[in-house]
Motif scaffolding. Structure first.
Motif, PDB file in Angstrom:
ATOM      1  N   MET A 177       0.823  -1.218   0.000  1.00  0.00           N
ATOM      2  CA  MET A 177       0.000   0.000   0.000  1.00  0.00           C
ATOM      3  C   MET A 177       0.852   1.261   0.000  1.00  0.00           C
ATOM      4  SD  MET A 177      -3.332  -0.693   2.399  1.00  0.00           S
ATOM      5  CE  MET A 177      -2.501  -1.499   3.762  1.00  0.00           C
ATOM      6  N   SER A 178       2.078   1.164   0.526  1.00  0.00           N
ATOM      7  CA  SER A 178       2.930   2.353   0.582  1.00  0.00           C
ATOM      8  C   SER A 178       3.309   2.852  -0.809  1.00  0.00           C
ATOM      9  CB  SER A 178       4.196   2.062   1.393  1.00  0.00           C
ATOM     10  OG  SER A 178       5.027   1.136   0.721  1.00  0.00           O
ATOM     11  N   GLY A 179       3.083   2.032  -1.842  1.00  0.00           N
ATOM     12  CA  GLY A 179       3.352   2.482  -3.209  1.00  0.00           C
ATOM     13  C   GLY A 179       2.502   3.663  -3.612  1.00  0.00           C
ATOM     14  N   GLY A 183       6.303   4.864  -2.146  1.00  0.00           N
ATOM     15  CA  GLY A 183       7.160   3.803  -1.634  1.00  0.00           C
ATOM     16  C   GLY A 183       7.549   2.853  -2.746  1.00  0.00           C
ATOM     17  N   GLY A 184       8.701   2.212  -2.605  1.00  0.00           N
ATOM     18  CA  GLY A 184       9.164   1.322  -3.655  1.00  0.00           C
ATOM     19  C   GLY A 184       8.564  -0.059  -3.542  1.00  0.00           C
ATOM     20  N   GLY A 185       9.113  -0.983  -4.346  1.00  0.00           N
ATOM     21  CA  GLY A 185       8.701  -2.369  -4.257  1.00  0.00           C
ATOM     22  C   GLY A 185       7.606  -2.747  -5.236  1.00  0.00           C
ATOM     23  N   LEU A 186       7.066  -3.939  -5.026  1.00  0.00           N
ATOM     24  CA  LEU A 186       6.041  -4.473  -5.917  1.00  0.00           C
ATOM     25  C   LEU A 186       4.763  -3.662  -5.855  1.00  0.00           C
ATOM     26  CD1 LEU A 186       6.603  -8.264  -5.169  1.00  0.00           C
ATOM     27  CD2 LEU A 186       7.144  -7.074  -7.301  1.00  0.00           C
ATOM     28  N   GLY A 187       4.461  -3.084  -4.706  1.00  0.00           N
ATOM     29  CA  GLY A 187       3.267  -2.258  -4.596  1.00  0.00           C
ATOM     30  C   GLY A 187       3.303  -1.057  -5.525  1.00  0.00           C
ATOM     31  N   LYS A 188       4.464  -0.425  -5.613  1.00  0.00           N
ATOM     32  CA  LYS A 188       4.610   0.731  -6.506  1.00  0.00           C
ATOM     33  C   LYS A 188       4.402   0.328  -7.953  1.00  0.00           C
ATOM     34  CE  LYS A 188       7.947   4.264  -7.916  1.00  0.00           C
ATOM     35  NZ  LYS A 188       9.322   4.795  -7.734  1.00  0.00           N
ATOM     36  N   ILE A 189       4.981  -0.804  -8.350  1.00  0.00           N
ATOM     37  CA  ILE A 189       4.817  -1.266  -9.734  1.00  0.00           C
ATOM     38  C   ILE A 189       3.351  -1.593 -10.014  1.00  0.00           C
ATOM     39  CG2 ILE A 189       5.311  -3.191 -11.290  1.00  0.00           C
ATOM     40  CD1 ILE A 189       8.131  -3.206 -10.316  1.00  0.00           C
ATOM     41  N   ALA A 190       2.698  -2.295  -9.078  1.00  0.00           N
ATOM     42  CA  ALA A 190       1.293  -2.662  -9.271  1.00  0.00           C
ATOM     43  C   ALA A 190       0.416  -1.422  -9.425  1.00  0.00           C
ATOM     44  CB  ALA A 190       0.813  -3.516  -8.109  1.00  0.00           C
ATOM     45  N   ILE A 191       0.687  -0.402  -8.631  1.00  0.00           N
ATOM     46  CA  ILE A 191      -0.123   0.815  -8.686  1.00  0.00           C
ATOM     47  C   ILE A 191       0.204   1.641  -9.921  1.00  0.00           C
ATOM     48  CG2 ILE A 191      -0.560   3.033  -7.547  1.00  0.00           C
ATOM     49  CD1 ILE A 191      -0.170   1.506  -4.875  1.00  0.00           C
ATOM     50  N   ASN A 192       1.510   1.839 -10.183  1.00  0.00           N
ATOM     51  CA  ASN A 192       1.913   2.679 -11.315  1.00  0.00           C
ATOM     52  C   ASN A 192       1.479   2.096 -12.657  1.00  0.00           C
ATOM     53  OD1 ASN A 192       3.048   4.523  -9.611  1.00  0.00           O
ATOM     54  ND2 ASN A 192       5.164   3.929  -9.992  1.00  0.00           N
ATOM     55  N   TYR A 193       1.648   0.788 -12.813  1.00  0.00           N
ATOM     56  CA  TYR A 193       1.316   0.160 -14.098  1.00  0.00           C
ATOM     57  C   TYR A 193      -0.122  -0.348 -14.147  1.00  0.00           C
ATOM     58  CZ  TYR A 193       6.199   0.357 -15.504  1.00  0.00           C
ATOM     59  OH  TYR A 193       7.451   0.787 -15.851  1.00  0.00           O
ATOM     60  N   MET A 203       0.264  -5.663 -13.285  1.00  0.00           N
ATOM     61  CA  MET A 203      -0.346  -5.695 -11.965  1.00  0.00           C
ATOM     62  C   MET A 203      -0.571  -7.135 -11.506  1.00  0.00           C
ATOM     63  SD  MET A 203      -3.880  -3.919 -10.609  1.00  0.00           S
ATOM     64  CE  MET A 203      -4.903  -5.057 -11.552  1.00  0.00           C
ATOM     65  N   LEU A 204      -1.021  -7.987 -12.417  1.00  0.00           N
ATOM     66  CA  LEU A 204      -1.255  -9.386 -12.080  1.00  0.00           C
ATOM     67  C   LEU A 204       0.038 -10.080 -11.666  1.00  0.00           C
ATOM     68  CD1 LEU A 204      -3.259 -11.736 -11.946  1.00  0.00           C
ATOM     69  CD2 LEU A 204      -2.765 -12.194 -14.363  1.00  0.00           C
ATOM     70  N   ALA A 205       1.124  -9.795 -12.393  1.00  0.00           N
ATOM     71  CA  ALA A 205       2.420 -10.397 -12.048  1.00  0.00           C
ATOM     72  C   ALA A 205       2.887  -9.934 -10.670  1.00  0.00           C
ATOM     73  CB  ALA A 205       3.451 -10.026 -13.111  1.00  0.00           C
ATOM     74  N   ALA A 206       2.689  -8.640 -10.363  1.00  0.00           N
ATOM     75  CA  ALA A 206       3.087  -8.122  -9.053  1.00  0.00           C
ATOM     76  C   ALA A 206       2.269  -8.761  -7.935  1.00  0.00           C
ATOM     77  CB  ALA A 206       2.918  -6.597  -9.032  1.00  0.00           C
ATOM     78  N   VAL A 207       0.985  -8.931  -8.172  1.00  0.00           N
ATOM     79  CA  VAL A 207       0.117  -9.550  -7.161  1.00  0.00           C
ATOM     80  C   VAL A 207       0.520 -11.002  -6.924  1.00  0.00           C
ATOM     81  CG1 VAL A 207      -2.244 -10.308  -6.684  1.00  0.00           C
ATOM     82  CG2 VAL A 207      -1.833  -8.018  -7.592  1.00  0.00           C
ATOM     83  N   ILE A 208       0.815 -11.724  -7.982  1.00  0.00           N
ATOM     84  CA  ILE A 208       1.229 -13.127  -7.855  1.00  0.00           C
ATOM     85  C   ILE A 208       2.521 -13.223  -7.039  1.00  0.00           C
ATOM     86  CG2 ILE A 208       2.126 -15.118  -9.134  1.00  0.00           C
ATOM     87  CD1 ILE A 208       0.132 -14.413 -11.357  1.00  0.00           C
TER      88      ILE A 208
END
Length: 232
Positions: A177-179, A183-193, A203-208
């Motif tokens: 959620m910090s994305g 914030g960095g990490g998979l959350g940022k990628i899931a939110i940004n993309y 987003m699906l790949a980040a969630v998996i």
């Protein structure tokens, strides 16, 4: 809203993003989660101990007003939603880290959100200790510190590890959620993309990957708890 038209071009684009950005994102997620958990345990475990031993009939009774203040502070921090808490602690984050954006900056709100939760989990674990063991130690002349260090904590290790596993998976979810605030990490990628650019595959790949990390942490924690359990 999401781009569900999966073509060779979208697959190649998704693979390129996964190949170039996901390794660092995974490392940032694991790093932030483990570091935040470590700080949360350092702050939360002593508080959990105080909540148990500081009671009127505990091994180290504390003034009633002290116990009330501890409980109120812990309950207040636990009741604030994490997204709001991240914004509220911006001044503290800037004071400690120098910025409110980035991977390092996300550690501060994660620790503040997690240590009250850890304190309650530790309290729950310590309350499971057999009271007869504590009474036996007291009858043998053990000091309150000795009872805490040599009886209560060792006896509750399996439960503490199980609850630490719950804490680390919760913090992992918070880190995603910090994305929202940079914030960095998979959350940022899931939110940004996934949210801003409608790249559903990313987003699906980040969630998996987040689910896999939760499973890994849960499996390791369960095995450690089983190995330290004297009853097994």
């Amino acid at each position: 809203m999401f781009d569900l038209n999966i073509t060779e071009e979208t697959l190649l684009e998704a693979w390129e993003i996964i190949r170039t950005q996901f390794p660092l994102a995974i490392w940032e997620t694991v790093y932030v989660t483990l570091l935040s958990t470590a700080f949360a345990i350092v702050l939360g475990l002593p508080l959990g101990v105080l909540l148990v031993v500081g009671e009127k009939d505990g091994v180290l009774p504390l003034p009633g007003w002290v116990m009330k203040v501890l409980n109120v502070v812990i309950n207040l921090l636990r009741s604030v939603p994490f997204l709001i808490l991240m914004i509220l602690v911006f001044p503290l984050t800037r004071l400690i880290v120098g910025t409110v954006v980035g991977t390092a900056a996300s550690v501060v709100p994660l620790v503040i959100a997690a240590f009250p939760f850890v304190a309650r989990l530790a309290e729950s674990s310590l309350r499971e200790v057999n009271p007869n063991l504590v009474e036996m130690a007291q009858s043998m002349g053990a000091s309150p510190l000795q009872i805490i260090v040599k009886v209560m904590i060792p006896e509750s290790v399996p439960s503490l590890i199980s609850n630490a596993t719950i804490a680390i998976t919760t913090i992992l979810g918070y880190s995603a959620m910090s994305g929202i605030i940079g914030g960095g990490g998979l959350g940022k990628i899931a939110i940004n993309y996934g949210y801003y650019r409608y790249k559903y595959l990313i987003m699906l790949a980040a969630v998996i990957l987040l689910i896999l990390l939760v499973q890994i942490f849960q499996s390791v924690g369960t095995r450690l708890a089983a190995k330290t359990d004297k009853r097994s």
